[in-house]
Design an enzyme around this catalytic site. Structure first.
Site, short mmCIF file in Angstrom:
data_model
loop_
_atom_site.label_atom_id
_atom_site.label_comp_id
_atom_site.label_asym_id
_atom_site.label_seq_id
_atom_site.Cartn_x
_atom_site.Cartn_y
_atom_site.Cartn_z
N ASP A 1 -9.66 -2.61 -6.38
CA ASP A 1 -8.83 -1.72 -5.57
C ASP A 1 -8.73 -0.38 -6.28
O ASP A 1 -8.37 -0.32 -7.47
CB ASP A 1 -7.44 -2.34 -5.40
CG ASP A 1 -6.53 -1.54 -4.47
OD1 ASP A 1 -6.89 -0.41 -4.09
OD2 ASP A 1 -5.46 -2.07 -4.13
N HIS B 1 -8.19 -4.14 -1.79
CA HIS B 1 -6.97 -3.60 -1.19
C HIS B 1 -6.74 -4.27 0.17
O HIS B 1 -7.67 -4.49 0.94
CB HIS B 1 -7.12 -2.09 -1.00
CG HIS B 1 -5.83 -1.39 -0.68
ND1 HIS B 1 -4.90 -1.08 -1.65
CD2 HIS B 1 -5.32 -0.94 0.48
CE1 HIS B 1 -3.87 -0.45 -1.09
NE2 HIS B 1 -4.10 -0.35 0.21
N SER C 1 0.83 -1.19 0.00
CA SER C 1 0.00 0.00 0.00
C SER C 1 0.87 1.26 0.00
O SER C 1 1.73 1.42 -0.87
CB SER C 1 -0.95 -0.04 1.20
OG SER C 1 -1.92 0.96 1.12
#
Length: 302
Positions: free
Chosen positions: A241, A271, A146
Protein backbone atom coordinates in the site's frame (compact mmCIF):
# COMPACT_ATOMS: atom_id res chain seq x y z
CA UNK A 1 5.87 26.14 4.79
CA UNK A 2 4.72 23.16 2.75
CA UNK A 3 1.63 24.17 0.78
CA UNK A 4 -0.70 22.79 -1.87
CA UNK A 5 0.12 23.63 -5.48
CA UNK A 6 -1.71 22.57 -8.61
CA UNK A 7 -0.22 19.47 -10.31
CA UNK A 8 1.45 20.32 -13.65
CA UNK A 9 -0.38 17.45 -15.36
CA UNK A 10 -3.82 16.53 -14.12
CA UNK A 11 -6.34 14.00 -15.41
CA UNK A 12 -9.23 14.82 -13.16
CA UNK A 13 -12.50 12.93 -13.48
CA UNK A 14 -15.70 14.86 -12.74
CA UNK A 15 -16.83 14.20 -9.14
CA UNK A 16 -19.90 12.20 -10.16
CA UNK A 17 -17.84 9.92 -12.42
CA UNK A 18 -15.27 9.44 -9.69
CA UNK A 19 -18.02 8.52 -7.24
CA UNK A 20 -19.63 6.05 -9.65
CA UNK A 21 -16.27 4.38 -10.26
CA UNK A 22 -15.61 4.05 -6.53
CA UNK A 23 -19.11 2.70 -5.93
CA UNK A 24 -18.57 0.05 -8.63
CA UNK A 25 -15.28 -0.97 -7.03
CA UNK A 26 -16.84 -1.41 -3.58
CA UNK A 27 -19.60 -3.59 -5.05
CA UNK A 28 -16.88 -6.18 -5.69
CA UNK A 29 -16.89 -6.74 -1.94
CA UNK A 30 -20.00 -8.89 -2.24
CA UNK A 31 -23.40 -8.89 -0.62
CA UNK A 32 -23.76 -7.27 2.81
CA UNK A 33 -24.22 -9.66 5.72
CA UNK A 34 -27.36 -9.71 7.86
CA UNK A 35 -27.45 -7.18 10.68
CA UNK A 36 -29.71 -6.73 13.67
CA UNK A 37 -31.05 -3.33 12.63
CA UNK A 38 -30.21 -0.39 10.39
CA UNK A 39 -31.55 3.11 11.08
CA UNK A 40 -30.93 6.51 9.49
CA UNK A 41 -30.96 9.64 11.62
CA UNK A 42 -29.79 13.24 11.44
CA UNK A 43 -27.74 15.32 13.85
CA UNK A 44 -27.20 19.09 13.77
CA UNK A 45 -24.19 20.97 12.47
CA UNK A 46 -23.64 24.66 11.92
CA UNK A 47 -25.86 25.67 9.02
CA UNK A 48 -27.46 22.29 8.48
CA UNK A 49 -27.63 18.64 9.45
CA UNK A 50 -25.53 15.49 9.07
CA UNK A 51 -26.99 12.11 8.12
CA UNK A 52 -25.87 9.13 10.21
CA UNK A 53 -26.56 5.43 9.70
CA UNK A 54 -26.79 3.36 12.88
CA UNK A 55 -25.97 -0.36 12.72
CA UNK A 56 -27.06 -2.68 15.52
CA UNK A 57 -25.29 -6.07 15.45
CA UNK A 58 -27.04 -9.41 15.17
CA UNK A 59 -25.88 -10.49 18.62
CA UNK A 60 -27.52 -8.50 21.42
CA UNK A 61 -25.28 -5.88 22.97
CA UNK A 62 -25.32 -4.72 26.54
CA UNK A 63 -27.28 -1.55 27.19
CA UNK A 64 -26.02 1.07 27.09
CA UNK A 65 -23.99 -0.36 24.20
CA UNK A 66 -20.43 0.35 23.05
CA UNK A 67 -20.15 2.15 19.71
CA UNK A 68 -17.79 3.01 16.86
CA UNK A 69 -18.30 6.26 14.95
CA UNK A 70 -17.15 5.47 11.41
CA UNK A 71 -15.84 7.73 8.61
CA UNK A 72 -15.84 6.13 5.15
CA UNK A 73 -12.98 6.30 2.68
CA UNK A 74 -13.04 7.57 -0.89
CA UNK A 75 -10.44 10.32 -0.95
CA UNK A 76 -12.79 12.79 0.78
CA UNK A 77 -14.32 13.18 -2.70
CA UNK A 78 -16.09 9.84 -3.20
CA UNK A 79 -17.61 7.26 -0.87
CA UNK A 80 -20.92 7.31 0.98
CA UNK A 81 -23.00 5.54 3.58
CA UNK A 82 -23.97 3.08 0.83
CA UNK A 83 -20.46 2.27 -0.45
CA UNK A 84 -19.39 1.27 3.07
CA UNK A 85 -22.65 -0.35 4.15
CA UNK A 86 -21.25 -3.89 3.92
CA UNK A 87 -18.07 -2.98 5.82
CA UNK A 88 -20.04 -1.27 8.61
CA UNK A 89 -22.33 -4.28 8.94
CA UNK A 90 -19.35 -6.61 9.27
CA UNK A 91 -17.63 -4.35 11.80
CA UNK A 92 -20.78 -4.09 13.92
CA UNK A 93 -21.22 -7.86 14.04
CA UNK A 94 -17.52 -8.64 14.50
CA UNK A 95 -17.02 -6.07 17.28
CA UNK A 96 -20.46 -6.68 18.79
CA UNK A 97 -21.07 -2.94 19.03
CA UNK A 98 -23.12 -0.21 17.43
CA UNK A 99 -21.55 1.41 14.37
CA UNK A 100 -22.52 4.99 13.55
CA UNK A 101 -21.52 5.81 9.96
CA UNK A 102 -21.18 9.54 9.21
CA UNK A 103 -22.27 11.08 5.89
CA UNK A 104 -19.86 14.03 5.98
CA UNK A 105 -19.70 16.61 3.19
CA UNK A 106 -17.43 15.84 0.24
CA UNK A 107 -15.01 17.86 -1.86
CA UNK A 108 -14.69 19.54 -4.27
CA UNK A 109 -18.16 20.96 -3.62
CA UNK A 110 -17.29 21.26 0.07
CA UNK A 111 -13.50 21.54 0.44
CA UNK A 112 -11.48 21.51 3.66
CA UNK A 113 -12.39 22.13 6.44
CA UNK A 114 -16.04 21.09 5.81
CA UNK A 115 -15.44 17.37 6.44
CA UNK A 116 -13.49 18.11 9.63
CA UNK A 117 -16.28 20.38 10.86
CA UNK A 118 -18.87 17.69 10.14
CA UNK A 119 -16.76 15.04 11.84
CA UNK A 120 -16.33 17.07 15.00
CA UNK A 121 -20.01 18.03 15.03
CA UNK A 122 -21.18 14.42 14.63
CA UNK A 123 -18.83 13.01 17.27
CA UNK A 124 -19.50 15.82 19.74
CA UNK A 125 -23.26 15.37 19.35
CA UNK A 126 -23.08 11.61 19.86
CA UNK A 127 -20.82 11.97 22.89
CA UNK A 128 -23.21 14.41 24.54
CA UNK A 129 -26.39 12.50 23.54
CA UNK A 130 -25.12 8.99 24.25
CA UNK A 131 -27.82 8.21 26.81
CA UNK A 132 -30.72 8.85 24.46
CA UNK A 133 -28.98 6.78 21.78
CA UNK A 134 -28.54 3.91 24.30
CA UNK A 135 -24.76 4.23 23.95
CA UNK A 136 -22.26 3.87 26.78
CA UNK A 137 -20.48 7.27 26.84
CA UNK A 138 -17.29 5.63 28.16
CA UNK A 139 -17.13 3.16 25.25
CA UNK A 140 -17.30 5.31 22.13
CA UNK A 141 -14.53 4.84 19.58
CA UNK A 142 -13.74 6.72 16.37
CA UNK A 143 -12.90 4.71 13.24
CA UNK A 144 -12.24 5.26 9.58
CA UNK A 145 -10.63 3.77 6.50
CA UNK A 146 -8.24 5.32 3.98
CA UNK A 147 -9.03 9.05 3.69
CA UNK A 148 -11.83 8.50 6.21
CA UNK A 149 -9.12 7.36 8.62
CA UNK A 150 -7.41 10.71 8.04
CA UNK A 151 -10.63 12.39 9.13
CA UNK A 152 -11.01 10.01 12.09
CA UNK A 153 -7.47 10.76 13.27
CA UNK A 154 -8.01 14.51 12.96
CA UNK A 155 -11.27 14.41 14.90
CA UNK A 156 -9.69 12.13 17.51
CA UNK A 157 -6.83 14.59 18.03
CA UNK A 158 -9.17 17.57 18.26
CA UNK A 159 -11.62 15.95 20.71
CA UNK A 160 -9.45 13.39 22.49
CA UNK A 161 -7.82 15.98 24.73
CA UNK A 162 -11.08 17.61 25.77
CA UNK A 163 -13.22 17.14 28.85
CA UNK A 164 -15.37 14.06 29.34
CA UNK A 165 -17.20 12.65 27.57
CA UNK A 166 -14.55 12.06 24.94
CA UNK A 167 -13.61 9.22 22.56
CA UNK A 168 -12.26 6.11 24.25
CA UNK A 169 -10.26 4.61 21.33
CA UNK A 170 -9.57 4.96 17.63
CA UNK A 171 -9.37 2.43 14.78
CA UNK A 172 -7.54 3.37 11.57
CA UNK A 173 -7.65 1.10 8.49
CA UNK A 174 -5.00 1.82 5.83
CA UNK A 175 -4.91 5.46 6.92
CA UNK A 176 -3.78 8.40 4.79
CA UNK A 177 -2.11 10.56 7.43
CA UNK A 178 0.21 12.95 5.60
CA UNK A 179 -0.84 14.69 2.40
CA UNK A 180 2.74 15.86 1.90
CA UNK A 181 4.38 12.47 2.42
CA UNK A 182 7.25 11.26 0.23
CA UNK A 183 7.78 7.89 1.88
CA UNK A 184 9.45 4.74 0.62
CA UNK A 185 6.08 2.98 0.30
CA UNK A 186 4.65 5.85 -1.79
CA UNK A 187 7.61 5.48 -4.15
CA UNK A 188 7.81 1.68 -4.20
CA UNK A 189 4.08 1.10 -4.70
CA UNK A 190 3.37 4.23 -6.72
CA UNK A 191 1.49 2.33 -9.45
CA UNK A 192 -0.19 -1.01 -9.92
CA UNK A 193 -1.48 -1.56 -6.39
CA UNK A 194 -5.12 -0.37 -6.67
CA UNK A 195 -4.54 3.11 -5.25
CA UNK A 196 -1.73 5.03 -6.95
CA UNK A 197 0.43 7.89 -5.76
CA UNK A 198 -0.86 10.12 -8.55
CA UNK A 199 -4.41 9.46 -7.32
CA UNK A 200 -3.44 10.71 -3.88
CA UNK A 201 -2.18 13.95 -5.41
CA UNK A 202 -5.43 14.45 -7.31
CA UNK A 203 -7.48 13.76 -4.18
CA UNK A 204 -5.43 16.34 -2.32
CA UNK A 205 -6.04 18.88 -5.08
CA UNK A 206 -9.79 18.23 -4.89
CA UNK A 207 -9.94 18.40 -1.11
CA UNK A 208 -7.61 21.28 -0.26
CA UNK A 209 -7.83 24.90 -1.42
CA UNK A 210 -4.69 26.11 -3.18
CA UNK A 211 -2.16 27.38 -0.69
CA UNK A 212 -3.31 25.13 2.15
CA UNK A 213 -0.55 24.38 4.63
CA UNK A 214 0.14 20.64 4.59
CA UNK A 215 1.76 20.95 8.02
CA UNK A 216 -1.65 21.77 9.50
CA UNK A 217 -2.49 18.69 11.64
CA UNK A 218 -6.15 19.04 10.59
CA UNK A 219 -4.88 18.10 7.12
CA UNK A 220 -1.91 15.86 7.94
CA UNK A 221 -2.49 14.44 11.44
CA UNK A 222 0.92 12.75 11.33
CA UNK A 223 2.45 16.24 11.62
CA UNK A 224 0.89 17.06 14.99
CA UNK A 225 2.99 17.80 18.05
CA UNK A 226 0.19 17.02 20.51
CA UNK A 227 -0.47 13.30 20.98
CA UNK A 228 0.25 12.62 24.64
CA UNK A 229 -2.75 11.71 26.74
CA UNK A 230 -4.80 10.30 23.87
CA UNK A 231 -6.70 7.01 24.36
CA UNK A 232 -5.64 3.73 22.77
CA UNK A 233 -5.19 3.45 18.99
CA UNK A 234 -5.52 0.43 16.68
CA UNK A 235 -3.83 0.80 13.28
CA UNK A 236 -4.04 -1.69 10.41
CA UNK A 237 -1.95 -1.25 7.26
CA UNK A 238 -1.33 -3.36 4.14
CA UNK A 239 2.08 -4.53 2.93
CA UNK A 240 1.64 -3.35 -0.69
CA UNK A 241 0.00 0.00 0.00
CA UNK A 242 1.49 3.39 -0.93
CA UNK A 243 0.32 4.85 2.41
CA UNK A 244 1.63 1.96 4.53
CA UNK A 245 4.59 3.91 5.91
CA UNK A 246 2.31 6.69 7.19
CA UNK A 247 0.46 4.21 9.39
CA UNK A 248 3.75 2.80 10.64
CA UNK A 249 5.13 6.27 11.39
CA UNK A 250 1.96 7.28 13.22
CA UNK A 251 2.15 4.18 15.40
CA UNK A 252 5.76 5.05 16.27
CA UNK A 253 4.83 8.67 17.00
CA UNK A 254 2.00 7.61 19.30
CA UNK A 255 4.28 5.20 21.17
CA UNK A 256 6.82 7.97 21.73
CA UNK A 257 3.98 10.02 23.23
CA UNK A 258 3.19 7.11 25.62
CA UNK A 259 -0.12 6.34 23.89
CA UNK A 260 -1.21 2.69 23.86
CA UNK A 261 -0.85 1.45 20.28
CA UNK A 262 -1.76 -1.83 18.59
CA UNK A 263 -0.26 -2.01 15.09
CA UNK A 264 -0.78 -4.68 12.43
CA UNK A 265 0.60 -4.74 8.88
CA UNK A 266 -1.28 -7.35 6.82
CA UNK A 267 1.17 -9.32 4.70
CA UNK A 268 0.48 -9.54 0.99
CA UNK A 269 -2.44 -7.11 1.10
CA UNK A 270 -3.23 -3.96 -0.88
CA UNK A 271 -5.06 -0.77 0.01
CA UNK A 272 -8.78 -1.30 0.66
CA UNK A 273 -8.38 -5.10 0.97
CA UNK A 274 -10.66 -5.19 4.04
CA UNK A 275 -13.63 -3.96 1.96
CA UNK A 276 -13.26 -6.59 -0.80
CA UNK A 277 -13.89 -9.99 0.85
CA UNK A 278 -15.44 -11.53 -2.26
CA UNK A 279 -12.22 -11.06 -4.26
CA UNK A 280 -9.80 -11.12 -1.31
CA UNK A 281 -11.02 -13.91 1.03
CA UNK A 282 -8.42 -13.00 3.67
CA UNK A 283 -10.43 -9.83 4.32
CA UNK A 284 -13.03 -11.87 6.22
CA UNK A 285 -10.57 -13.20 8.77
CA UNK A 286 -8.87 -9.80 9.02
CA UNK A 287 -12.17 -8.12 9.85
CA UNK A 288 -12.93 -10.76 12.47
CA UNK A 289 -9.53 -10.03 14.04
CA UNK A 290 -10.20 -6.30 13.97
CA UNK A 291 -13.66 -6.77 15.44
CA UNK A 292 -12.29 -8.95 18.24
CA UNK A 293 -9.70 -6.26 19.05
CA UNK A 294 -12.38 -3.61 19.40
CA UNK A 295 -14.69 -5.86 21.41
CA UNK A 296 -11.84 -6.64 23.80
CA UNK A 297 -10.90 -2.97 24.08
CA UNK A 298 -14.48 -1.96 24.83
CA UNK A 299 -14.78 -4.71 27.44
CA UNK A 300 -11.81 -3.30 29.35
CA UNK A 301 -13.34 0.18 29.56
CA UNK A 302 -15.53 1.15 32.50
Amino acid sequence: MLAVSAPSVRVRLPPNQRRQTFESLLKLGGLPEPIGKVENLTVPRSGGTILLRKYTPVRPTSEPAPALIFFHGGGLVAGSLDTHDALCRTLANAACCLVMSVDYRLAPEHPFPAAVEDGCAAVSWLLSHAAEMQINPNRIGIAGDSAGANLAAVVFQLLGHGPAPKPSLQLLLCPILDFGANTESRKRFAAGYLIETKDLALEMADYLPLGSDLNDPRISPLRTAHLSGLPATYIHTAEFDPVRDEGTAYADLLRRADVEVHYTCHAGMIHLFYALPRVIPYARSALQLIGAQIASAHAMLS
